[in-house]
Enzyme design. Structure first.
Site, PDB file in Angstrom:
ATOM      1  N   ASN A   1      27.214 -14.292 101.263  1.00 50.33           N
ATOM      2  CA  ASN A   1      26.427 -14.133 102.277  1.00 50.33           C
ATOM      3  C   ASN A   1      26.941 -13.064 103.139  1.00 50.33           C
ATOM      4  OD1 ASN A   1      24.852 -13.834 104.496  1.00 50.33           O
ATOM      5  ND2 ASN A   1      24.323 -16.138 104.681  1.00 50.33           N
TER       6      ASN A   1
ATOM      7  N   CYS B   1      21.585 -12.619 110.309  1.00 48.27           N
ATOM      8  CA  CYS B   1      21.374 -11.994 109.000  1.00 48.27           C
ATOM      9  C   CYS B   1      20.045 -11.688 108.933  1.00 48.27           C
ATOM     10  CB  CYS B   1      21.197 -13.716 108.267  1.00 48.27           C
ATOM     11  SG  CYS B   1      22.877 -14.338 107.881  1.00 48.27           S
TER      12      CYS B   1
ATOM     13  N   HIS C   1      17.392 -11.608 101.909  1.00 43.93           N
ATOM     14  CA  HIS C   1      18.533 -11.676 102.230  1.00 43.93           C
ATOM     15  C   HIS C   1      19.474 -12.540 101.215  1.00 43.93           C
ATOM     16  CE1 HIS C   1      21.755 -13.058 104.751  1.00 43.93           C
ATOM     17  NE2 HIS C   1      21.540 -14.115 104.927  1.00 43.93           N
TER      18      HIS C   1
END
Ligand code: ACO
Length: 321
Positions: A278, A112, A248
């Protein structure tokens, strides 16, 4: 000499999976997912649609917004955890699709945090004067490494891609990037199997994301708070100097905690986790592109990007658009 973002682009696959759809697959509820994560829906790549396909679309849009042609590009970096092939790199596949020949093209793997890592690397290439037009892409088909019977992970993620064009500029663009990792947290968030290690039969779900969510949550909030401090200190800036947080997009509660740390109102935070879930390395460039195209983030404004992911890896970038 600075490296400055001169164009942004993104792409989301057509298929949308709502929380209600997930209720039919696993023992979950729209209410639980919204309350615990902020996610309402996510996009899922069609059968046969690959990370390269998403990346190429995002790249074309970023080049168009920068007013550049593929032949202007002299560096391609793709941040991805879900490459099309073991090799060549997804960056080489994107290069092929864009009919670009000869320039360096490589992938960065920091889950990520991948886009922040890729941006940090590209920034150094541009600032050194060795390259003049970098395509930096975050692209993922995370749906391919999810166990669709595991409610603790499959509700969290989505597919997509975002890209930026980075060029030299005398006016400030990227002011600093901060990259970190600590491999001791391997087991808290990982896909246990892999090419070299294989996919041991005894490790059920070895090909899929496994996460100790609440432990990751606690460390993520703490770590992101610290990296915000580190970023402001290095640039001798106050919290009030920041116009936008582009985080993020893992969980609205993690995002809100970082915003609070920066004394930012939530309307100074770009939130796309509700619509995208996500998307791992794609989430920050996707969020940036959405906010730029909506005219919310304006040229000259100062923004901070931050991310946390498997590894653990974490990082931030402070920049002026
Ligand atoms: N639906 C309904 N109930 C669920 C679901 C679900 N989808 N998933 C878990 N639960 C249950 C659990 O079984 C547990 O039940 P119990 O209390 O009876 O045992 C309860 O909900 C609470 O579970 P927790 O895991 O403690 O829930 P938490 O509030 O921590 O939220 C979450 C889970 C959303 C995963 C959160 O911990 C989180 O966001 N973690 C961080 C994720 C992250 O940032 N990852 C890094 C980036 S990802 C990457 O790098 C690939």
């Amino acid at each position: 000499m600075y490296a400055r973002i001169t164009g942004t682009g993104s792409y989301l696959p057509e298929k949308v999976l709502h929380n209600r759809d997930l209720e039919k697959i696993v023992d979950t509820s729209d209410k639980w997912i919204r309350e615990r994560t902020g996610i309402i829906k996510r996009h899922i790549a069609a059968e046969g649609q690959t990370t390269r396909d998403l990346a190429v679309e995002a790249a074309r849009r970023a080049l168009q917004s920068a007013g550049r042609q593929p032949q202007d590009v002299d560096l391609i970096i793709v941040a991805t955890t879900t490459p099309d092939k073991v090799f060549p790199s997804t960056a080489c596949l994107v290069q092929q699709s864009l009919d670009i020949h000869g320039c360096p093209a490589f992938d960065v793997q920091a889950v990520c945090t991948g886009f922040v890592y890729a941006l940090g690397v590209a920034d150094k290439f541009i600032r050194s004067g060795s390259h003049r037009c970098a395509l930096v892409i975050g692209a993922e088909t995370i749906s391919r490494i999810l166990d669709w019977s595991d409610r603790s992970t499959c509700v969290l993620f989505g597919d997509g891609a975002g890209a930026v064009v980075l060029e030299p500029s005398e006016a400030p663009g990227i002011l600093s990037t901060h990259l970190h990792a600590d491999g001791k947290y391997e087991e808290l968030l990982h896909v246990p199997g892999g090419v070299s290690r294989g996919y041991p039969a005894e490790e059920a779900g070895g090909a899929f994301v496994q996460m100790k969510g609440n432990e990751v949550f606690r460390i993520a909030v703490n770590t992101l708070g610290k990296i915000v401090d580190e970023t402001l200190e290095e640039n001798q800036l106050q919290k009030s100097d920041i116009d936008w947080l582009v985080p993020h997009q893992a969980n609205i509660r993690i995002i809100a905690a970082t915003a609070k740390k920066l004394n930012l109102d939530m309307n100074q935070v770009v939130v796309t986790v509700d619509e995208h879930g996500n998307t791992s390395a794609a989430s920050i460039p996707l969020a940036l592109d959405v906010a730029v195209r909506e005219g919310r983030i304006k040229p000259g404004q100062t923004l901070i990007m931050e991310a946390f992911g498997g590894g653990f890896t974490w990082g931030s970038a402070l920049l002026r658009l």
